[in-house]
Write a protein that holds these residues in place. Structure first.
Motif, PDB file in Angstrom:
ATOM      1  N   MET A 135       0.802  -1.222   0.000  1.00 22.30           N
ATOM      2  CA  MET A 135       0.000   0.000   0.000  1.00 22.30           C
ATOM      3  C   MET A 135       0.839   1.278   0.000  1.00 22.30           C
ATOM      4  O   MET A 135       0.300   2.376   0.098  1.00 22.30           O
ATOM      5  CB  MET A 135      -0.950   0.010   1.205  1.00 22.30           C
ATOM      6  CG  MET A 135      -1.979  -1.103   1.177  1.00 22.30           C
ATOM      7  SD  MET A 135      -3.025  -1.042  -0.301  1.00 22.30           S
ATOM      8  CE  MET A 135      -3.904  -2.608  -0.136  1.00 22.30           C
ATOM      9  N   GLY A 136       2.148   1.144  -0.102  1.00 22.97           N
ATOM     10  CA  GLY A 136       2.987   2.320  -0.312  1.00 22.97           C
ATOM     11  C   GLY A 136       3.408   3.079   0.922  1.00 22.97           C
ATOM     12  O   GLY A 136       3.730   4.270   0.830  1.00 22.97           O
ATOM     13  N   ALA A 137       3.443   2.444   2.098  1.00 21.49           N
ATOM     14  CA  ALA A 137       3.940   3.125   3.287  1.00 21.49           C
ATOM     15  C   ALA A 137       5.413   3.465   3.097  1.00 21.49           C
ATOM     16  O   ALA A 137       6.186   2.700   2.512  1.00 21.49           O
ATOM     17  CB  ALA A 137       3.757   2.255   4.526  1.00 21.49           C
ATOM     18  N   ASP A 138       5.799   4.634   3.583  1.00 18.24           N
ATOM     19  CA  ASP A 138       7.183   5.082   3.413  1.00 18.24           C
ATOM     20  C   ASP A 138       8.117   4.517   4.462  1.00 18.24           C
ATOM     21  O   ASP A 138       9.339   4.553   4.292  1.00 18.24           O
ATOM     22  CB  ASP A 138       7.233   6.613   3.455  1.00 18.24           C
ATOM     23  CG  ASP A 138       6.481   7.242   2.295  1.00 18.24           C
ATOM     24  OD1 ASP A 138       6.855   6.980   1.145  1.00 18.24           O
ATOM     25  OD2 ASP A 138       5.511   7.982   2.547  1.00 18.24           O
ATOM     26  N   GLY A 139       7.579   4.010   5.563  1.00 22.17           N
ATOM     27  CA  GLY A 139       8.415   3.443   6.603  1.00 22.17           C
ATOM     28  C   GLY A 139       7.573   2.874   7.721  1.00 22.17           C
ATOM     29  O   GLY A 139       6.455   3.342   7.975  1.00 22.17           O
ATOM     30  N   ILE A 140       8.097   1.843   8.392  1.00 22.09           N
ATOM     31  CA  ILE A 140       7.429   1.220   9.537  1.00 22.09           C
ATOM     32  C   ILE A 140       8.320   1.420  10.748  1.00 22.09           C
ATOM     33  O   ILE A 140       9.520   1.106  10.721  1.00 22.09           O
ATOM     34  CB  ILE A 140       7.205  -0.284   9.293  1.00 22.09           C
ATOM     35  CG1 ILE A 140       6.338  -0.506   8.051  1.00 22.09           C
ATOM     36  CG2 ILE A 140       6.562  -0.939  10.513  1.00 22.09           C
ATOM     37  CD1 ILE A 140       6.198  -1.961   7.664  1.00 22.09           C
ATOM     38  N   PHE A 141       7.734   1.936  11.822  1.00 18.69           N
ATOM     39  CA  PHE A 141       8.487   2.252  13.027  1.00 18.69           C
ATOM     40  C   PHE A 141       7.948   1.438  14.194  1.00 18.69           C
ATOM     41  O   PHE A 141       6.752   1.435  14.462  1.00 18.69           O
ATOM     42  CB  PHE A 141       8.381   3.751  13.336  1.00 18.69           C
ATOM     43  CG  PHE A 141       8.981   4.615  12.269  1.00 18.69           C
ATOM     44  CD1 PHE A 141      10.231   5.183  12.431  1.00 18.69           C
ATOM     45  CD2 PHE A 141       8.300   4.848  11.076  1.00 18.69           C
ATOM     46  CE1 PHE A 141      10.799   5.965  11.440  1.00 18.69           C
ATOM     47  CE2 PHE A 141       8.851   5.628  10.077  1.00 18.69           C
ATOM     48  CZ  PHE A 141      10.103   6.190  10.259  1.00 18.69           C
ATOM     49  N   SER A 142       8.830   0.753  14.875  1.00 23.89           N
ATOM     50  CA  SER A 142       8.414  -0.059  16.021  1.00 23.89           C
ATOM     51  C   SER A 142       9.314   0.247  17.200  1.00 23.89           C
ATOM     52  O   SER A 142      10.451   0.721  17.044  1.00 23.89           O
ATOM     53  CB  SER A 142       8.476  -1.550  15.689  1.00 23.89           C
ATOM     54  OG  SER A 142       9.819  -1.941  15.408  1.00 23.89           O
ATOM     55  N   GLY A 143       8.794  -0.028  18.387  1.00 26.71           N
ATOM     56  CA  GLY A 143       9.585   0.159  19.594  1.00 26.71           C
ATOM     57  C   GLY A 143      10.512  -1.020  19.837  1.00 26.71           C
ATOM     58  O   GLY A 143      10.564  -1.973  19.048  1.00 26.71           O
ATOM     59  N   THR A 144      11.227  -0.960  20.930  1.00 21.53           N
ATOM     60  CA  THR A 144      12.153  -2.030  21.289  1.00 21.53           C
ATOM     61  C   THR A 144      11.664  -2.816  22.501  1.00 21.53           C
ATOM     62  O   THR A 144      12.303  -3.788  22.901  1.00 21.53           O
ATOM     63  CB  THR A 144      13.545  -1.446  21.599  1.00 21.53           C
ATOM     64  OG1 THR A 144      13.418  -0.439  22.616  1.00 21.53           O
ATOM     65  CG2 THR A 144      14.152  -0.809  20.352  1.00 21.53           C
ATOM     66  N   HIS A 145      10.525  -2.412  23.064  1.00 20.30           N
ATOM     67  CA  HIS A 145       9.990  -3.071  24.258  1.00 20.30           C
ATOM     68  C   HIS A 145       8.700  -3.810  23.910  1.00 20.30           C
ATOM     69  O   HIS A 145       7.790  -3.234  23.311  1.00 20.30           O
ATOM     70  CB  HIS A 145       9.713  -2.031  25.347  1.00 20.30           C
ATOM     71  CG  HIS A 145       9.138  -2.597  26.607  1.00 20.30           C
ATOM     72  ND1 HIS A 145       9.803  -3.533  27.374  1.00 20.30           N
ATOM     73  CD2 HIS A 145       7.947  -2.367  27.236  1.00 20.30           C
ATOM     74  CE1 HIS A 145       9.068  -3.847  28.423  1.00 20.30           C
ATOM     75  NE2 HIS A 145       7.931  -3.171  28.363  1.00 20.30           N
ATOM     76  N   GLU A 146       8.652  -5.096  24.223  1.00 28.19           N
ATOM     77  CA  GLU A 146       7.471  -5.933  23.968  1.00 28.19           C
ATOM     78  C   GLU A 146       7.086  -5.966  22.488  1.00 28.19           C
ATOM     79  O   GLU A 146       5.910  -6.104  22.150  1.00 28.19           O
ATOM     80  CB  GLU A 146       6.270  -5.455  24.797  1.00 28.19           C
ATOM     81  CG  GLU A 146       6.459  -5.550  26.295  1.00 28.19           C
ATOM     82  CD  GLU A 146       5.198  -5.169  27.055  1.00 28.19           C
ATOM     83  OE1 GLU A 146       4.426  -6.079  27.403  1.00 28.19           O
ATOM     84  OE2 GLU A 146       4.990  -3.957  27.283  1.00 28.19           O
TER      85      GLU A 146
END
Length: 261
Positions: A135-146
């Motif tokens: 769907m063309g997302a420019d980036g995926i950001f996730s945390g480092t906890h859980e």
């Protein structure tokens, strides 16, 4: 090349232990090999594959000096502990997340970002990555906890899409959202009781969409940073949607508005 693979040097880290360092399946292995983004240590192919395909994969592997080994299906199953390998397995390095510093060097006119708040199921994580890339997302950001890491299962569920969309780990998603808001990026979360419907929001604006944990949803701290809360209209009696399905619906609406309006 036929023979026994040599032992990796101790200074070469693996994706996981011996059993968990493998990715397998035609789509996952081919996409990873041809993308050339995620370091591959060894490629193992079934002797049942067509000779033309083996030759093509050997040529591609040679470009990155990846050793190729031809094995029986039984041997491949023994290595990756799975019988659904479709004749292709690969020994991998740890997944190379994109650093926030490197990502920020890109110039994106009207970004569409996806924030993952403690997604723990690898099937959900992989499915979300696959939808985000399509769907063309420019980036995926996730945390480092859980937060689930990129594993073999995530790669396979994403059908290799982990190689084609930037995946960024951020230690503080709240601060990240605050920085984005200062730069004119809206933060959009979902809430079942929100007054604004999904299709009422203008996704042609710079936007970061948040999807929350499978059990608890978006954390109160991140929800407090949202500039918009939207709801996905529902007609059935089921209380809520699976997080991967919700992410797909959100991203589809964003893509629809950006590309078909």
């Amino acid at each position: 090349m036929v023979g026994k693979p040599s032992k990796l040097k101790k200074n070469k880290p693996l994706l996981g232990n011996h059993q968990k360092c493998w990715i397998w399946g035609r789509n996952a292995v081919r996409e990873t090999l041809f993308a050339g983004f995620w370091p591959m240590y060894e490629l193992h192919l079934s002797d049942h594959l067509k000779s033309e395909e083996i030759e093509q994969l050997e040529q591609q592997a040679a470009r990155s000096t990846i050793p190729v080994f031809i094995s029986t299906d039984k041997e491949l199953t023994q290595k990756c502990r799975a019988s659904d390998h479709q004749g292709m397995i690969a020994k991998m390095a740890p997944f190379p997340y994109t650093s926030i510093e490197l990502f920020n060097q890109q110039e994106i006119t009207s970004p569409l970002f996806l924030i993952l708040d403690r997604i723990q199921d690898p099937f959900n994580f992989g499915a979300i990555i696959r939808s985000a890339e399509i769907m063309g997302a420019d980036g995926i950001f996730s945390g480092t906890h859980e937060q689930c890491e990129v594993t073999s299962l995530v790669c396979r569920t994403s059908a290799g899409a982990v190689n084609h969309v930037p995946l960024v780990q951020a230690t503080d998603l709240v601060s990240l959202c605050r920085d984005w808001k200062q730069n004119g990026i809206n933060i959009v979360g979902t809430a079942m009781q929100a007054s604004e419907k999904l299709n009422d929001y203008n996704f042609q604006q710079p936007t970061a969409v948040i999807v929350g944990n499978e059990g608890t949803g978006i954390s109160p701290e991140l929800q407090a940073e949202c500039t918009h809360l939207v709801r996905i209209p529902q007609q059935g009696k089921t209380e809520s949607l699976n997080v991967a399905v919700s992410a797909s619906i959100l991203l589809y609406e964003a893509s629809r508005q950006r590309n078909f309006s």
